[in-house]
Design an enzyme around this catalytic site. Structure first.
Site, short mmCIF file in Angstrom:
data_model
loop_
_atom_site.label_atom_id
_atom_site.label_comp_id
_atom_site.label_asym_id
_atom_site.label_seq_id
_atom_site.Cartn_x
_atom_site.Cartn_y
_atom_site.Cartn_z
N ASP A 1 0.81 -1.20 0.00
CA ASP A 1 0.00 0.00 0.00
C ASP A 1 0.86 1.27 0.00
OD1 ASP A 1 -2.27 -1.53 -0.08
OD2 ASP A 1 -3.03 -0.95 1.89
N TYR B 1 -4.39 5.06 9.01
CA TYR B 1 -4.06 5.65 10.32
C TYR B 1 -5.32 5.96 11.12
CZ TYR B 1 -1.24 8.60 13.52
OH TYR B 1 -0.60 9.15 14.60
N GLN C 1 3.92 9.89 4.31
CA GLN C 1 5.13 9.78 3.49
C GLN C 1 5.89 11.08 3.28
OE1 GLN C 1 3.88 7.67 -0.08
NE2 GLN C 1 4.12 5.73 1.00
#
Lengths: 288, 288, 288, 288
Positions: free
Chosen positions: A71, A188, A245
């Protein structure tokens, strides 16, 4: 979808069996006369088969992008591709992902199907985010999963003030705040106590992370909403992260503005694997 | 408790009405012939009334330490005093705290009572923590509330492996892990989903922060346990924090070892305010 | 433990492979000259091998009771045995249980070990509960897992007022309230949001079920506490349940009084299976 | 909205100051030449002022219905009115409700505004529910908040199998299951751990109550979905409840089918009170 003449290939680094898979894939494409463009990782897996092209430039001229990874790889690919209507064909190299639902066993049969135009496309809404500092927009991002503001350092919690469509929601004292798409609801936000949102629900979710006020629960708003978070933490005490990220440190009074992006992501999905099937497997809900 | 001849005074900075309160307190002590030692903040509130003494040295020769502030001030005072059996008299300057339950209105009547030796002492267990790196112990801390290991930066989550009395508990993939005393159960652990633990329960609580595995729930272990957390995150990706106030970055394979401290904190409590009364007020549980 | 001359056998009904297991067990005992007493289910599984003895009378003269079933069978056996110091040897006939951790494969080797006196005994604290109506005690129960008060019918929620050692805790508006032992912490309380409590922690947990006030979180109190719940729901709107198995409807103003029982349960445990090992398997926490 | 010539009045019983308020309201309406129809409770509060009309028939000929009570009274009124496009004017007689946001102080000014046609209407989606038994539909309901299936008696948990648009979601082992509208998200679903859903989000929420499988989290689906729950509990072990007020026992294999109702509820709202303002007050989120 246009007929596929060129595909991009994006791969995850350091996966033991990836090199042989990339080589097989290139052979398979060569046999069918389909051109390919390789990101630096894919190029390194198959030396001599093609130049390494930066991910941002990779999608140019492609009718489909194949992602080999998990993912995380797909999230990076989605941001690279954002704004172009090119489907992503996402193959998981490790365990089943929420997004990368095609296994390596299914790679060639599904690819065959995609070339015949018989594949199913799932559209996933993306989230546009900008950071306003005074009168200026200092940065812009696009997210598939989430826009997250968290305490950057030792600080126990930060103060974030949230508005929806200019209406005051509340002042959060928390470890942070997650603005999530339905796609990101299983990432998350789920760990922070958020609900699971079916991908086609036209909504965004604001999930507080460890809020000091225990009644501060996740809030679902229409995806036509403009969500504004005002950072009341001191300079560099809060940090902005996109899809877990990329990101940047925030200054006091920065305003983070989130809204549904006009762009969505097109994801090639295997015909048998539905949203709830993936959920059941990933969350070990057991079977009938 | 020995009869009180000298008190230490520790104050929270930047509280508007604190200066006049400190001056009144010193006058009150002068009238009763009780000596005092001032921390730098208290000394600044009452210029000319006494030298500024560093907090670590303040407790020397005192039979009681008065803390004027909130729970944060008390946490710092508790660490400064740790290991000496000197009661803390904690006055809240702002809203009611979980620990600072004496209001400014009650300050002098309660102090009067304490001088007569009629006060109630609540003992709060503390937590000793050491950081082991290879064969070496690189630091030691003592906590009243909690020992917390969290991701330090942008990292989505960190890997922490927990052991209780050398038995493997599990590998946590999470934002972090809280090891909390009963006293700390109403602080950070509560925000992270932990239970409320009555102060006299002989237990420690291990609360994961936003765990990736949703079944990773808070675990309560006997306070005779030795809890060991092995940091599997890369160097500087995890951070150790004590009581939300002090700490240090961690290296990969650092072992954080927590156990009940032989020392406990003695807290002077007003006679009418009980644990559940404070809870009801702080958590707005409503009344009978 | 006394040397084992007679064992009781309690079995779960309607388990396909149970009959042959019971017969094998009886043969095995016969070969070793050990007498047995069978509960009605075990007797039905092995016709002609012994009279059916009611569970309440079964423990008489036994030095050990073997339970063949799941956690539910064990809970019933524990109540039947309560007050006598006879170890339970609990074999799971289906999936691994939190309490029934001996598999059928391990039955005979572990039994061999137990006969040699080499087995490990785990002591589990039980909970004594009485229902007071006016001046009278109308019923008494003993629980291994939990004492639960829930809304009995359509009613959305009930009002329950809790006291610990005569101190007012709060008025709960909820679907109900669970008073749990550490052993019960992994049963109903866990589903209701309670923490996992290591069996040797000397504590009880009060877990609200779907509380209207979101800040009403699980509370852990010392097991020396007397917990009193006053039922403010109308007659028959609340129901008392012990270990999810037995109980009765409650009247308004009934007081349910819970405290640690002087009796504890002795459970024979396999030497390799520790509390956290069971947790990891049952909660699918993953491995190292 | 048509000009208002006749209003219905629905009141909550046993509210001390309600009688004088009803009388004042009737006087106020008389002065303006507006006719009224009284439900049995309102008629009892103002003897001699009008016949008691059953709630189901009350809306006939009315252009507006005034509800004097709390959220519970409004829920009952909403079901009585369902399918007719008549706005509800909901005045809270006690504390602020999520739905009854007009205080008694605001009653006459807001009513004045409504008569002038200057009021704001909030539309709330309703939920249609039918119970299928074999080939037959045995009952139909309409809900403003939620459709709830719960264990009826002592049973620890029940088995419910959920489908969305004929796709298998999972088998829940739980105390029950809530299917909630956005309006109902702040009612029972919130107590069971569900998120807060802004009223205009086109979605329904499936919230498990105390699920045995801890990863069974609330799921948000598009409100175009058909949600089907198959009851696998034994006859009469599960109970269906609509808005916490009406319902029936279920038999094994009953199928409860929920979908967005074609009808929505029109609610007169005060101009200053927005969704988040109500939330902040009800959930004590604190202010700016």
């Amino acid at each position: 979808m246009d007929s596929i003449r060129t595909v991009g290939i994006i791969a995850k680094p350091d996966v033991p069996h990836a090199a042989s898979l990339v080589v097989s894939l290139l052979d398979w494409l060569d046999q069918r006369g389909i051109a390919y463009r390789l990101d630096p990782v894919a190029a390194a897996y198959a030396p001599g088969r093609g130049a390494a092209i930066p991910r941002d430039e990779l999608p140019e001229g492609c009718q489909m992008v194949i992602v080999l990874g998990g993912d995380g790889t797909l999230l990076a690919a989605a941001r690279a591709i954002a704004g172009r209507d090119i489907p992503l064909f996402a193959v998981n190299l490790g365990g089943l992902g929420f997004l990368t639902t095609i296994s390596t066993n299914e790679l060639f049969p599904e690819l065959e199907r995609a070339l015949r135009g018989e594949h199913r496309i799932a559209r996933r809404r993306m989230l546009a985010c900008e950071v306003r500092r005074g009168e200026e927009t200092v940065s812009r991002y696009i997210a598939l999963n989430d826009v997250v503001i968290t305490k950057a350092h030792i600080a126990r919690m930060i103060d974030l003030v949230a508005y929806v469509d200019a209406h005051f929601v509340c002042r959060y004292k928390a470890d942070g705040l997650i603005v999530s798409t339905p796609t990101g609801s299983t990432a998350y936000s789920l760990s922070a106590g958020g609900p699971i949102i079916f991908p086609s629900v036209a909504a965004l979710c604001i999930t507080p992370i460890c809020p000091h006020t225990l009644t501060n629960r996740p809030v679902i708003v229409p995806d036509a909403s403009v969500i504004q978070i005002v950072n009341s933490a001191a300079d560099n005490d809060a940090y902005l992260t996109i899809d877990g990220q990329v990101g940047e440190p925030l200054l006091r009074d920065d305003r983070i503005i989130c809204r549904a992006s006009p762009h969505s992501l097109s994801l090639v999905r295997p015909p048998r694997m539905l949203f709830f099937d993936v959920l059941r497997q990933k969350l070990k809900w057991g079977e009938r």
